[in-house]
Design a protein around this motif. Structure first.
Motif, PDB file in Angstrom:
ATOM      1  N   THR A 213      28.747 -80.391  48.985  1.00 14.30           N
ATOM      2  CA  THR A 213      27.964 -81.528  48.498  1.00 14.30           C
ATOM      3  C   THR A 213      28.398 -81.917  47.093  1.00 14.30           C
ATOM      4  O   THR A 213      28.542 -83.115  46.759  1.00 14.30           O
ATOM      5  CB  THR A 213      26.466 -81.194  48.527  1.00 14.30           C
ATOM      6  N   ASN A 214      28.618 -80.922  46.246  1.00 15.97           N
ATOM      7  CA  ASN A 214      29.109 -81.205  44.895  1.00 15.97           C
ATOM      8  C   ASN A 214      30.497 -81.842  44.934  1.00 15.97           C
ATOM      9  O   ASN A 214      30.794 -82.779  44.155  1.00 15.97           O
ATOM     10  CB  ASN A 214      29.148 -79.927  44.067  1.00 15.97           C
ATOM     11  N   GLU A 217      30.129 -85.498  45.821  1.00 16.36           N
ATOM     12  CA  GLU A 217      29.721 -86.324  44.683  1.00 16.36           C
ATOM     13  C   GLU A 217      30.902 -86.589  43.745  1.00 16.36           C
ATOM     14  O   GLU A 217      31.058 -87.687  43.191  1.00 16.36           O
ATOM     15  CB  GLU A 217      28.588 -85.627  43.929  1.00 16.36           C
ATOM     16  N   LYS A 220      33.099 -89.257  45.231  1.00 20.92           N
ATOM     17  CA  LYS A 220      32.494 -90.585  45.065  1.00 20.92           C
ATOM     18  C   LYS A 220      32.740 -91.131  43.654  1.00 20.92           C
ATOM     19  O   LYS A 220      33.028 -92.320  43.469  1.00 20.92           O
ATOM     20  CB  LYS A 220      31.000 -90.515  45.350  1.00 20.92           C
ATOM     21  N   LEU A 221      32.626 -90.253  42.655  1.00 18.05           N
ATOM     22  CA  LEU A 221      32.899 -90.682  41.286  1.00 18.05           C
ATOM     23  C   LEU A 221      34.357 -91.086  41.120  1.00 18.05           C
ATOM     24  O   LEU A 221      34.681 -92.074  40.427  1.00 18.05           O
ATOM     25  CB  LEU A 221      32.535 -89.565  40.308  1.00 18.05           C
ATOM     26  N   GLU A 237      32.406 -86.271  53.407  1.00 20.40           N
ATOM     27  CA  GLU A 237      31.054 -86.377  53.954  1.00 20.40           C
ATOM     28  C   GLU A 237      30.990 -85.801  55.369  1.00 20.40           C
ATOM     29  O   GLU A 237      30.004 -85.142  55.748  1.00 20.40           O
ATOM     30  CB  GLU A 237      30.618 -87.841  53.954  1.00 20.40           C
TER      31      GLU A 237
END
Length: 480
Positions: A213-214, A217, A220-221, A237
């Motif tokens: 999950t980290n 993220e 995505k950044l 994902e």
């Protein structure tokens, strides 16, 4: 020597006149080497002491596991069924013992009879008075009270052998219960270790979900800063969803394993008390195998097969005795009179009789031959079963000993694999942040690391199960 023991149990005495020749089974009499091996040919250290002599409370040290086994020994349905089999066998011994002893009973009866005037009995009673000027009553009542007995003289030891056969089958049922206990303890222990392994696998999955999950993220950044594409975001994902699906599968297996333990302990579904944090600290117990000949004393299934074999031999002797004459002695003693007031007038009212009969089969000899042939077949079958049980016990021990050795080597290699892949995950993440590695490398490395951790836990569980299985294969666990 195993062949010699089996040969001793096969009856070679035959009735050539009544039954015909008795052909010995080829497996029993052929000149094959059936000697039990002197050792297990294992790379592990051999010792004359066997771990089967260790009580299960000393073999298993986890208090939660001990509590589960205690509960199962009290409430397991299969074990309770075996206890009733023992009771049935015990009652059968009493039945056979009763047949061997004389049967004695007490009885009383009253009857009235009026024979026809023109019959021998009627004419006699008409002509003879009981006393002068006292005619025979018409109808003539009769009252009797006394004891009667019958006894079949056991000339050919038919009843005695039948009683011994029942006693041996009682001992066989006791050994059957012991074998049930051995398997029950092993099954609970294996399920308990499996439950601990699943707990640890679930914890690893949850840790990986947080890590992935980290990572998602972070991707995505990077996409927002145009350092990567939407494809990388979707792949990361998808990896998170895949790992979450593993979590639910493991949770289902945990529920099923808990309920399997609950079933074995005779309880309805409930959580199993355990400490999964101790799983990684568990070290497989070092097993002293002893020598193969000790299986004959330690394994309940071998002892059960041996008792059944001895009982089958006696059944053949019982069936053979049916060809011989049987001697039965009957007798009774008591009082009889035509009037209740005269019933105990002695010696006039006293009566007794004693008779003996000797009967030999003449017409139904084919039926007796069939029974005898069936008894011989059952005895031969029991001999094969005894040999198969001993062979199976030896093979089980050898297989599990080899399994322990190979799993130890496998665990060491998998531990090194996990160590390398953990470092690979760290390196791939660093390279990906600095744009020196593709996102696919990160995904593949994370997947391989997760699978390797699963395999390591699985191997640890197999090691513990193999130790339990060796303990069971050696015949341990049933001793109280």
């Amino acid at each position: 020597m195993l062949r010699k023991r089996i040969y001793q149990y096969i009856s070679v005495a035959c009735l050539s006149l009544a039954v015909g020749s008795c052909k010995m089974p080829e497996l029993v009499v052929k000149d094959a080497n059936r000697r039990v091996p002197a050792s297990y040919n294992s790379a592990t250290a051999q010792d004359t002491a066997s771990a089967a002599q260790v009580r299960w409370r000393q073999f298993f040290t986890d208090p939660n596991l001990v509590a589960l086994i205690d509960t199962a020994l009290q409430h397991n349905q299969e074990l309770n069924i075996a206890l009733q089999e023992i009771q049935i066998s015990r009652n059968e011994v009493q039945i056979r013992k009763g047949e061997y002893l004389p049967f004695v009973g007490l009885g009383a009866n009253a009857e009235a009879e009026r024979p026809g005037r023109y019959t021998l009995q009627g004419a006699t009673e008409e002509a003879i008075n009981i006393k002068p000027e006292h005619r025979t009553p018409d109808p003539l009542p009769n009252y009797r009270v006394g004891a009667f007995a019958s006894w079949e003289v056991d000339i050919w030891h038919k009843l005695r052998n039948s009683r011994k056969s029942a006693a041996l089958r009682y001992l066989s049922s006791v050994e059957g219960r012991n074998f049930t206990i051995t398997n029950l303890i092993a099954e609970i222990a294996n399920s308990y270790f499996e439950l601990l392994a699943l707990d640890n696998q679930l914890a690893i999955v949850q840790q990986n979900i947080d890590i992935q999950t980290n990572a998602l993220e972070l991707v995505k950044l990077q996409k927002e800063s145009a350092r990567t594409t939407e494809l990388a975001v979707q792949r990361f994902e998808a990896q998170v969803h895949n790992t979450r699906s593993l979590q639910y599968g493991i949770q289902q297996r945990i529920i099923e394993t808990e309920n399997r333990i609950n079933f074995l302990t005779g309880r309805y579904p409930r959580p199993i008390v355990r400490n999964d944090a101790t799983f990684n600290d568990l070290v497989p117990t070092v097993i002293q195998t002893g020598v193969p000949s000790q299986l004959l004393q330690n394994r309940p299934d071998i002892r059960q097969a041996e008792q059944n074999l001895a009982a089958a031999k006696l059944d053949v002797q019982v069936a053979r005795a049916n060809f011989y004459p049987s001697l039965r002695i009957t007798g009774s003693v008591g009082f009889g009179a035509f009037k209740p007031g005269l019933l105990f007038s002695t010696p006039e009212s006293m009566l007794y009789n004693l008779a003996g009969e000797l009967v030999a089969p003449l017409v139904n000899r084919n039926g007796i031959k069939a029974v005898y042939g069936s008894a011989n077949a059952v005895q031969t079958q029991a001999a094969y079963n005894y040999e198969r049980t001993v062979l199976n016990a030896y093979v089980e021990v050898v297989n599990e000993l080899a399994n322990i050795s190979n799993l130890a080597q496998s665990y060491n290699e998998k531990a090194l694999e996990v160590q390398s892949l953990n470092q690979s995950v760290t390196i791939s993440n660093s390279l990906f942040r600095s744009a020196r590695a593709e996102y696919t490398e990160v995904l593949f490395t994370q997947r391989d690391a997760l699978e390797s951790k699963f395999d390591l836990i699985e191997t640890k569980m197999q090691q513990l199960n193999a130790t339990v299985n060796v303990y069971r294969a050696l015949g341990g666990g049933w001793q109280q």
